[in-house]
Design a protein around this motif. Sequence first.
Motif, PDB file in Angstrom:
ATOM      1  N   ALA A   9      78.570 -30.727 -23.013  1.00  0.00           N
ATOM      2  CA  ALA A   9      78.764 -30.652 -24.456  1.00  0.00           C
ATOM      3  C   ALA A   9      77.465 -30.268 -25.164  1.00  0.00           C
ATOM      4  O   ALA A   9      76.401 -30.173 -24.548  1.00  0.00           O
ATOM      5  CB  ALA A   9      79.274 -32.000 -24.972  1.00  0.00           C
ATOM      6  N   VAL A  10      77.586 -30.072 -26.463  1.00  0.00           N
ATOM      7  CA  VAL A  10      76.463 -29.702 -27.320  1.00  0.00           C
ATOM      8  C   VAL A  10      76.515 -30.523 -28.607  1.00  0.00           C
ATOM      9  O   VAL A  10      77.554 -31.081 -28.963  1.00  0.00           O
ATOM     10  CB  VAL A  10      76.489 -28.199 -27.679  1.00  0.00           C
ATOM     11  CG1 VAL A  10      76.222 -27.339 -26.460  1.00  0.00           C
ATOM     12  CG2 VAL A  10      77.820 -27.824 -28.327  1.00  0.00           C
ATOM     13  N   GLY A  11      75.383 -30.556 -29.288  1.00  0.00           N
ATOM     14  CA  GLY A  11      75.309 -31.185 -30.598  1.00  0.00           C
ATOM     15  C   GLY A  11      74.352 -30.402 -31.476  1.00  0.00           C
ATOM     16  O   GLY A  11      73.447 -29.724 -30.973  1.00  0.00           O
ATOM     17  N   VAL A  12      74.565 -30.493 -32.788  1.00  0.00           N
ATOM     18  CA  VAL A  12      73.734 -29.758 -33.741  1.00  0.00           C
ATOM     19  C   VAL A  12      73.232 -30.702 -34.824  1.00  0.00           C
ATOM     20  O   VAL A  12      74.034 -31.356 -35.504  1.00  0.00           O
ATOM     21  CB  VAL A  12      74.515 -28.603 -34.404  1.00  0.00           C
ATOM     22  CG1 VAL A  12      73.655 -27.904 -35.461  1.00  0.00           C
ATOM     23  CG2 VAL A  12      75.005 -27.607 -33.364  1.00  0.00           C
ATOM     24  N   LEU A  41      81.712 -27.814 -24.289  1.00  0.00           N
ATOM     25  CA  LEU A  41      81.523 -26.387 -24.019  1.00  0.00           C
ATOM     26  C   LEU A  41      82.796 -25.790 -23.429  1.00  0.00           C
ATOM     27  O   LEU A  41      83.479 -26.434 -22.634  1.00  0.00           O
ATOM     28  CB  LEU A  41      80.374 -26.183 -23.028  1.00  0.00           C
ATOM     29  CG  LEU A  41      78.977 -26.439 -23.565  1.00  0.00           C
ATOM     30  CD1 LEU A  41      77.958 -26.358 -22.433  1.00  0.00           C
ATOM     31  CD2 LEU A  41      78.638 -25.432 -24.651  1.00  0.00           C
ATOM     32  N   ASP A  42      83.087 -24.569 -23.809  1.00  0.00           N
ATOM     33  CA  ASP A  42      84.190 -23.828 -23.207  1.00  0.00           C
ATOM     34  C   ASP A  42      83.724 -23.259 -21.867  1.00  0.00           C
ATOM     35  O   ASP A  42      82.520 -23.027 -21.669  1.00  0.00           O
ATOM     36  CB  ASP A  42      84.632 -22.682 -24.125  1.00  0.00           C
ATOM     37  CG  ASP A  42      85.324 -23.182 -25.386  1.00  0.00           C
ATOM     38  OD1 ASP A  42      85.806 -24.339 -25.407  1.00  0.00           O
ATOM     39  OD2 ASP A  42      85.392 -22.405 -26.364  1.00  0.00           O
ATOM     40  N   PRO A  43      84.640 -22.999 -20.921  1.00  0.00           N
ATOM     41  CA  PRO A  43      84.239 -22.434 -19.628  1.00  0.00           C
ATOM     42  C   PRO A  43      83.454 -21.137 -19.807  1.00  0.00           C
ATOM     43  O   PRO A  43      83.848 -20.257 -20.577  1.00  0.00           O
ATOM     44  CB  PRO A  43      85.571 -22.171 -18.923  1.00  0.00           C
ATOM     45  CG  PRO A  43      86.530 -23.136 -19.566  1.00  0.00           C
ATOM     46  CD  PRO A  43      86.075 -23.248 -21.003  1.00  0.00           C
ATOM     47  N   GLY A  44      82.306 -21.037 -19.133  1.00  0.00           N
ATOM     48  CA  GLY A  44      81.488 -19.839 -19.179  1.00  0.00           C
ATOM     49  C   GLY A  44      80.636 -19.682 -20.422  1.00  0.00           C
ATOM     50  O   GLY A  44      79.906 -18.698 -20.561  1.00  0.00           O
TER      51      GLY A  44
END
Length: 159
Positions: A9-12, A41-44
């Motif tokens: 995952a990501v965060g901003v 995150l989406d695949p790729g």
Amino acid sequence: MSGLPYRAAVGVMLLNAENKVFVGQRLDNALEAWQMPQGGLDPGESAEEGALRELEEETGIARDLVEIVACALRQLDYDLPEDLQGRLWGGKYRGQRQTWYLCRFLGRDEDVRIDTPEPEFRAWKWAEPSELPAMIVPFKQALYRAVLAEFAAHLRLAP
């Protein structure tokens, strides 16, 4: 459940011109809790692409109104409480391992549109960075302290 993997995952952390941070109040949580934009995150998908996508999906802020200032030097994890591990993300993950980005908002408040096609927030505001850990759900407080420590030099805060 602790044997489960972390979800990528990501965060901003999005700063406005006054160095305040965007936080939103989730639609699916009755608590008086606020959070920064984040998601899987989406695949790729690269972490940077995912961060900008999540930010736009959750806030309506177009990518050209955002400047990436920094990326955290390490990924940061959080574990879901046991009662949520079996319910979220199909019970496949123990929590998230996130790549965090510090970004500068180049637009105006009118450019924030939380009424997106799939809204996640019912309200939003700008908050002081130091207030963030107290605003989030308890199981993410250590994560938010770690995010603040990662970006302390940019925020002019003591880690």
